[in-house]
Design a protein around this motif. Structure first.
Motif, mmCIF file in Angstrom:
data_model
loop_
_atom_site.group_PDB
_atom_site.id
_atom_site.type_symbol
_atom_site.label_atom_id
_atom_site.label_comp_id
_atom_site.label_asym_id
_atom_site.label_seq_id
_atom_site.Cartn_x
_atom_site.Cartn_y
_atom_site.Cartn_z
ATOM 1 N N MET A 1 0.845 -1.175 0.000
ATOM 2 C CA MET A 1 0.000 0.000 0.000
ATOM 3 C C MET A 1 0.888 1.235 0.000
ATOM 4 S SD MET A 1 -3.187 1.035 0.523
ATOM 5 C CE MET A 1 -3.507 2.722 0.240
ATOM 6 N N LYS A 2 0.661 2.098 -0.946
ATOM 7 C CA LYS A 2 1.421 3.338 -1.038
ATOM 8 C C LYS A 2 0.454 4.503 -1.118
ATOM 9 C CE LYS A 2 5.302 1.198 -3.364
ATOM 10 N NZ LYS A 2 6.154 1.190 -4.538
ATOM 11 N N VAL A 3 0.797 5.579 -0.417
ATOM 12 C CA VAL A 3 -0.004 6.797 -0.429
ATOM 13 C C VAL A 3 0.915 7.940 -0.828
ATOM 14 C CG1 VAL A 3 -1.440 8.357 0.915
ATOM 15 C CG2 VAL A 3 -1.500 5.910 1.401
ATOM 16 N N TYR A 4 0.567 8.609 -1.921
ATOM 17 C CA TYR A 4 1.340 9.748 -2.401
ATOM 18 C C TYR A 4 0.511 11.007 -2.160
ATOM 19 C CZ TYR A 4 3.906 6.102 -4.864
ATOM 20 O OH TYR A 4 4.630 4.969 -5.169
ATOM 21 N N ILE A 5 1.004 11.883 -1.293
ATOM 22 C CA ILE A 5 0.303 13.139 -1.014
ATOM 23 C C ILE A 5 0.982 14.223 -1.824
ATOM 24 C CG2 ILE A 5 -0.341 14.783 0.771
ATOM 25 C CD1 ILE A 5 -0.279 12.423 2.737
ATOM 26 N N GLN A 6 0.221 14.833 -2.716
ATOM 27 C CA GLN A 6 0.737 15.854 -3.611
ATOM 28 C C GLN A 6 0.014 17.163 -3.309
ATOM 29 O OE1 GLN A 6 -0.440 13.869 -7.144
ATOM 30 N NE2 GLN A 6 1.223 12.377 -7.051
ATOM 31 N N PRO A 7 0.534 18.286 -3.776
ATOM 32 C CA PRO A 7 -0.100 19.582 -3.495
ATOM 33 C C PRO A 7 -1.540 19.692 -4.013
ATOM 34 C CG PRO A 7 2.083 19.892 -4.417
ATOM 35 C CD PRO A 7 1.782 18.425 -4.504
ATOM 36 N N ASN A 8 -1.876 18.929 -5.047
ATOM 37 C CA ASN A 8 -3.212 19.058 -5.620
ATOM 38 C C ASN A 8 -4.084 17.824 -5.432
ATOM 39 O OD1 ASN A 8 -1.770 17.452 -7.301
ATOM 40 N ND2 ASN A 8 -2.417 18.419 -9.191
ATOM 41 N N GLY A 9 -3.648 16.842 -4.647
ATOM 42 C CA GLY A 9 -4.471 15.656 -4.439
ATOM 43 C C GLY A 9 -3.704 14.519 -3.785
ATOM 44 N N VAL A 10 -4.387 13.393 -3.678
ATOM 45 C CA VAL A 10 -3.822 12.203 -3.047
ATOM 46 C C VAL A 10 -3.965 11.038 -4.011
ATOM 47 C CG1 VAL A 10 -4.043 10.609 -1.112
ATOM 48 C CG2 VAL A 10 -4.451 13.032 -0.757
ATOM 49 N N THR A 11 -2.902 10.245 -4.157
ATOM 50 C CA THR A 11 -2.936 9.045 -4.983
ATOM 51 C C THR A 11 -2.651 7.857 -4.080
ATOM 52 O OG1 THR A 11 -2.112 10.288 -6.874
ATOM 53 C CG2 THR A 11 -1.948 7.883 -6.988
ATOM 54 N N MET A 12 -3.531 6.852 -4.140
ATOM 55 C CA MET A 12 -3.354 5.646 -3.338
ATOM 56 C C MET A 12 -3.176 4.466 -4.275
ATOM 57 S SD MET A 12 -6.228 6.294 -0.438
ATOM 58 C CE MET A 12 -5.394 5.779 1.040
ATOM 59 N N VAL A 13 -2.161 3.638 -3.994
ATOM 60 C CA VAL A 13 -1.876 2.468 -4.811
ATOM 61 C C VAL A 13 -1.925 1.250 -3.898
ATOM 62 C CG1 VAL A 13 -0.187 1.341 -6.298
ATOM 63 C CG2 VAL A 13 -0.391 3.834 -6.315
ATOM 64 N N GLY A 14 -2.749 0.289 -4.258
ATOM 65 C CA GLY A 14 -2.853 -0.920 -3.459
ATOM 66 C C GLY A 14 -4.099 -1.693 -3.840
ATOM 67 N N LYS A 15 -4.374 -2.708 -3.074
ATOM 68 C CA LYS A 15 -5.570 -3.511 -3.310
ATOM 69 C C LYS A 15 -6.791 -2.710 -2.857
ATOM 70 C CE LYS A 15 -3.125 -7.848 -2.736
ATOM 71 N NZ LYS A 15 -2.990 -9.075 -1.952
ATOM 72 N N PRO A 16 -7.934 -2.914 -3.508
ATOM 73 C CA PRO A 16 -9.136 -2.142 -3.167
ATOM 74 C C PRO A 16 -9.486 -2.191 -1.684
ATOM 75 C CG PRO A 16 -9.505 -3.378 -5.168
ATOM 76 C CD PRO A 16 -8.182 -3.809 -4.634
ATOM 77 N N LYS A 17 -9.367 -3.326 -1.053
ATOM 78 C CA LYS A 17 -9.705 -3.448 0.374
ATOM 79 C C LYS A 17 -8.744 -2.624 1.231
ATOM 80 C CE LYS A 17 -12.312 -5.346 3.467
ATOM 81 N NZ LYS A 17 -13.719 -5.050 3.546
ATOM 82 N N GLN A 18 -7.457 -2.607 0.858
ATOM 83 C CA GLN A 18 -6.477 -1.809 1.588
ATOM 84 C C GLN A 18 -6.792 -0.321 1.473
ATOM 85 O OE1 GLN A 18 -2.976 -3.155 -0.500
ATOM 86 N NE2 GLN A 18 -2.286 -4.336 1.292
#
Length: 52
Positions: A1-18
């Protein structure tokens, strides 16, 4: 599970349940995504702890 916090939004990469579980976790700490983005990076890692 990875969470990328950017100045204009958030991107989450991982399995849907995670992703669902992490969104529920962050919903307990922040009212809006804007608050989450502007929060200090230490607060966004509150679910992690240092083991010595």
């Amino acid at each position: 599970m990875k969470v990328y916090i950017q100045p204009n939004g958030v991107t989450m990469v991982g399995k849907p349940k995670q992703i669902q579980l992490m969104l529920k976790h962050y919903m307990n700490h922040y009212e809006t995504i804007e608050e989450w983005i502007q929060a200090p990076s230490i607060r966004t890692k509150s679910h992690l702890r240092l083991i010595q």
